[in-house]
Design a protein around this motif. Structure first.
Motif, PDB file in Angstrom:
ATOM      1  N   GLY A   1       6.384  -3.187  16.131  1.00  0.00           N
ATOM      2  CA  GLY A   1       5.194  -3.996  16.320  1.00  0.00           C
ATOM      3  C   GLY A   1       4.503  -3.767  17.639  1.00  0.00           C
ATOM      4  N   LEU A   2       4.839  -2.679  18.345  1.00  0.00           N
ATOM      5  CA  LEU A   2       4.234  -2.391  19.645  1.00  0.00           C
ATOM      6  C   LEU A   2       2.893  -1.690  19.510  1.00  0.00           C
ATOM      7  N   ASP A   3       2.719  -0.896  18.467  1.00  0.00           N
ATOM      8  CA  ASP A   3       1.479  -0.164  18.230  1.00  0.00           C
ATOM      9  C   ASP A   3       0.979  -0.490  16.832  1.00  0.00           C
ATOM     10  N   PRO A   4      -0.337  -0.392  16.602  1.00  0.00           N
ATOM     11  CA  PRO A   4      -0.878  -0.687  15.277  1.00  0.00           C
ATOM     12  C   PRO A   4      -0.713   0.481  14.313  1.00  0.00           C
ATOM     13  N   GLU A   5      -0.724   0.170  13.038  1.00  0.00           N
ATOM     14  CA  GLU A   5      -0.748   1.206  12.005  1.00  0.00           C
ATOM     15  C   GLU A   5      -2.146   1.812  11.924  1.00  0.00           C
ATOM     16  N   GLY A   6      -2.199   3.100  11.535  1.00  0.00           N
ATOM     17  CA  GLY A   6      -3.469   3.726  11.245  1.00  0.00           C
ATOM     18  C   GLY A   6      -3.923   3.405   9.826  1.00  0.00           C
ATOM     19  N   SER A   7      -5.192   3.689   9.550  1.00  0.00           N
ATOM     20  CA  SER A   7      -5.727   3.366   8.222  1.00  0.00           C
ATOM     21  C   SER A   7      -6.694   4.434   7.714  1.00  0.00           C
ATOM     22  N   GLU A   8      -6.543   5.668   8.209  1.00  0.00           N
ATOM     23  CA  GLU A   8      -7.482   6.735   7.838  1.00  0.00           C
ATOM     24  C   GLU A   8      -7.187   7.246   6.430  1.00  0.00           C
ATOM     25  N   PRO A   9      -8.204   7.340   5.577  1.00  0.00           N
ATOM     26  CA  PRO A   9      -7.985   7.948   4.257  1.00  0.00           C
ATOM     27  C   PRO A   9      -7.569   9.404   4.403  1.00  0.00           C
ATOM     28  N   CYS A  10      -6.735   9.861   3.500  1.00  0.00           N
ATOM     29  CA  CYS A  10      -6.279  11.246   3.550  1.00  0.00           C
ATOM     30  C   CYS A  10      -5.880  11.698   2.159  1.00  0.00           C
ATOM     31  N   THR A  11      -5.551  12.972   2.070  1.00  0.00           N
ATOM     32  CA  THR A  11      -4.935  13.533   0.868  1.00  0.00           C
ATOM     33  C   THR A  11      -3.557  14.021   1.264  1.00  0.00           C
ATOM     34  N   ALA A  12      -2.532  13.524   0.596  1.00  0.00           N
ATOM     35  CA  ALA A  12      -1.154  13.889   0.904  1.00  0.00           C
ATOM     36  C   ALA A  12      -0.496  14.451  -0.347  1.00  0.00           C
ATOM     37  N   LEU A  13       0.063  15.653  -0.212  1.00  0.00           N
ATOM     38  CA  LEU A  13       0.685  16.315  -1.368  1.00  0.00           C
ATOM     39  C   LEU A  13      -0.291  16.393  -2.540  1.00  0.00           C
ATOM     40  N   GLY A  14      -1.581  16.516  -2.214  1.00  0.00           N
ATOM     41  CA  GLY A  14      -2.607  16.653  -3.230  1.00  0.00           C
ATOM     42  C   GLY A  14      -3.096  15.362  -3.838  1.00  0.00           C
ATOM     43  N   GLU A  15      -2.614  14.199  -3.338  1.00  0.00           N
ATOM     44  CA  GLU A  15      -2.983  12.908  -3.903  1.00  0.00           C
ATOM     45  C   GLU A  15      -3.622  12.036  -2.832  1.00  0.00           C
ATOM     46  N   PRO A  16      -4.527  11.128  -3.221  1.00  0.00           N
ATOM     47  CA  PRO A  16      -5.151  10.239  -2.237  1.00  0.00           C
ATOM     48  C   PRO A  16      -4.130   9.283  -1.631  1.00  0.00           C
ATOM     49  N   ALA A  17      -4.275   9.028  -0.329  1.00  0.00           N
ATOM     50  CA  ALA A  17      -3.345   8.149   0.371  1.00  0.00           C
ATOM     51  C   ALA A  17      -4.015   7.656   1.645  1.00  0.00           C
ATOM     52  N   THR A  18      -3.294   6.829   2.382  1.00  0.00           N
ATOM     53  CA  THR A  18      -3.726   6.358   3.698  1.00  0.00           C
ATOM     54  C   THR A  18      -2.776   6.917   4.741  1.00  0.00           C
ATOM     55  N   LEU A  19      -3.335   7.452   5.822  1.00  0.00           N
ATOM     56  CA  LEU A  19      -2.521   8.002   6.894  1.00  0.00           C
ATOM     57  C   LEU A  19      -2.199   6.891   7.901  1.00  0.00           C
ATOM     58  N   VAL A  20      -0.953   6.454   7.896  1.00  0.00           N
ATOM     59  CA  VAL A  20      -0.509   5.417   8.826  1.00  0.00           C
ATOM     60  C   VAL A  20      -0.255   6.005  10.201  1.00  0.00           C
ATOM     61  N   LEU A  21       0.366   7.206  10.224  1.00  0.00           N
ATOM     62  CA  LEU A  21       0.659   7.869  11.499  1.00  0.00           C
ATOM     63  C   LEU A  21       0.843   9.358  11.277  1.00  0.00           C
ATOM     64  N   LEU A  22       0.195  10.153  12.101  1.00  0.00           N
ATOM     65  CA  LEU A  22       0.475  11.587  12.179  1.00  0.00           C
ATOM     66  C   LEU A  22       1.168  11.813  13.515  1.00  0.00           C
ATOM     67  N   GLY A  23       2.499  11.954  13.472  1.00  0.00           N
ATOM     68  CA  GLY A  23       3.282  12.065  14.692  1.00  0.00           C
ATOM     69  C   GLY A  23       3.730  13.491  14.949  1.00  0.00           C
TER      70      GLY A  23
END
Length: 251
Positions: A199-221
């Motif tokens: 709970g120290l940092d917020p989640e991301g909410s950017e739309p993305c395509t993951a493994l060819g399917e629509p998703a939300t990118l919470v974190l790209l670390g």
């Protein structure tokens, strides 16, 4: 306690030699590439190799097993029972909750599923100090993915990290299955996945395509190999941790 490490080319897989001292007893943790310095150290320090302990069955962690057994024939090879049939050289099982005595060392296996069903981490202590060997569950600055062969779930790897590995004292050394060592305290404060879970940092909410399917990118670390690991959320609310190379953003 003696801890020596080699890291393979390519996969950057760590293999560890852990012993209670010169002329004492030792184990190998995993058996990736580049083992010659460790095998030489066993003979140089006059160690007795009692066991080879495998954190999990993936090829980059077991590819040099035959070479070790050629040099030290008859050495027991142990892995979690859920993965024993996947490693032909395995001679027995690691049972979480049942300590493994090795000379002056005590090795406590922890079941830390997520990256694989039978993943184990190992807490090694000698009465004065202790160290965690976390396999492919927790890395310096990153976490294991749950899309490798034999994986389980996001919920499993989060629980393995937060409820088990990071419950140890902050100064506990962590020796991961790939690249650099770290500590429990450093991962609690600096690991971007862990910071969101705490709970120290917020989640991301950017739309993305993951493994060819629509998703939300919470974190790209950042990941241990210089690439990225992605925490994504599917439209049905399920979370997943996948290779960053499998994610495309719309920006």
């Amino acid at each position: 306690m003696i801890i020596e490490r080699t890291m393979s080319d390519g996969f950057l897989t760590n293999t560890y030699l852990v012993a209670d001292g010169p002329d004492g007893s030792a184990v190998l943790i995993d058996a990736g590439g580049g083992l010659e310095p460790l095998l030489d150290a066993i003979e140089r320090e006059r160690l007795t190799l009692t066991t080879i302990l495998l954190t999990h069955h993936h090829g980059d962690h077991v590819q040099e097993l035959d070479r070790v057994l050629e040099r030290f024939p008859g050495t027991p090879v142990l892995i979690h029972e859920l993965e024993q049939e996947l490693v032909p050289q395995a001679t027995g099982t690691i049972v979480p909750g049942e300590p493994i005595p090795v000379g002056g060392l005590r090795i406590d296996p922890l079941h830390t599923p997520g990256h694989t069903l039978g993943m184990v981490s190992l807490l090694v202590s000698d009465g004065h100090q202790q160290a965690l060997f976390t396999g492919d569950t927790l890395f310096k600055g990153s976490v294991g993915g749950v899309r490798a062969p034999g994986h389980t779930t996001y919920e499993d790897i989060k629980s393995s990290i937060m409820d088990k590995l990071l419950q140890f004292p902050p100064d506990t050394p962590i020796h991961p299955g790939h690249t650099d060592p770290t500590t429990v305290g450093a991962e609690k404060e600096e690991n971007r996945f862990v910071r969101i879970w705490r709970g120290l940092d917020p989640e991301g909410s950017e739309p993305c395509t993951a493994l060819g399917e629509p998703a939300t990118l919470v974190l790209l670390g950042d990941d241990y190999d210089g690439g990225h690991k992605a925490w994504i959320r599917w439209p049905d609310g399920r979370d997943d941790i996948v290779p960053g190379s499998k994610v495309e953003t719309q920006g």
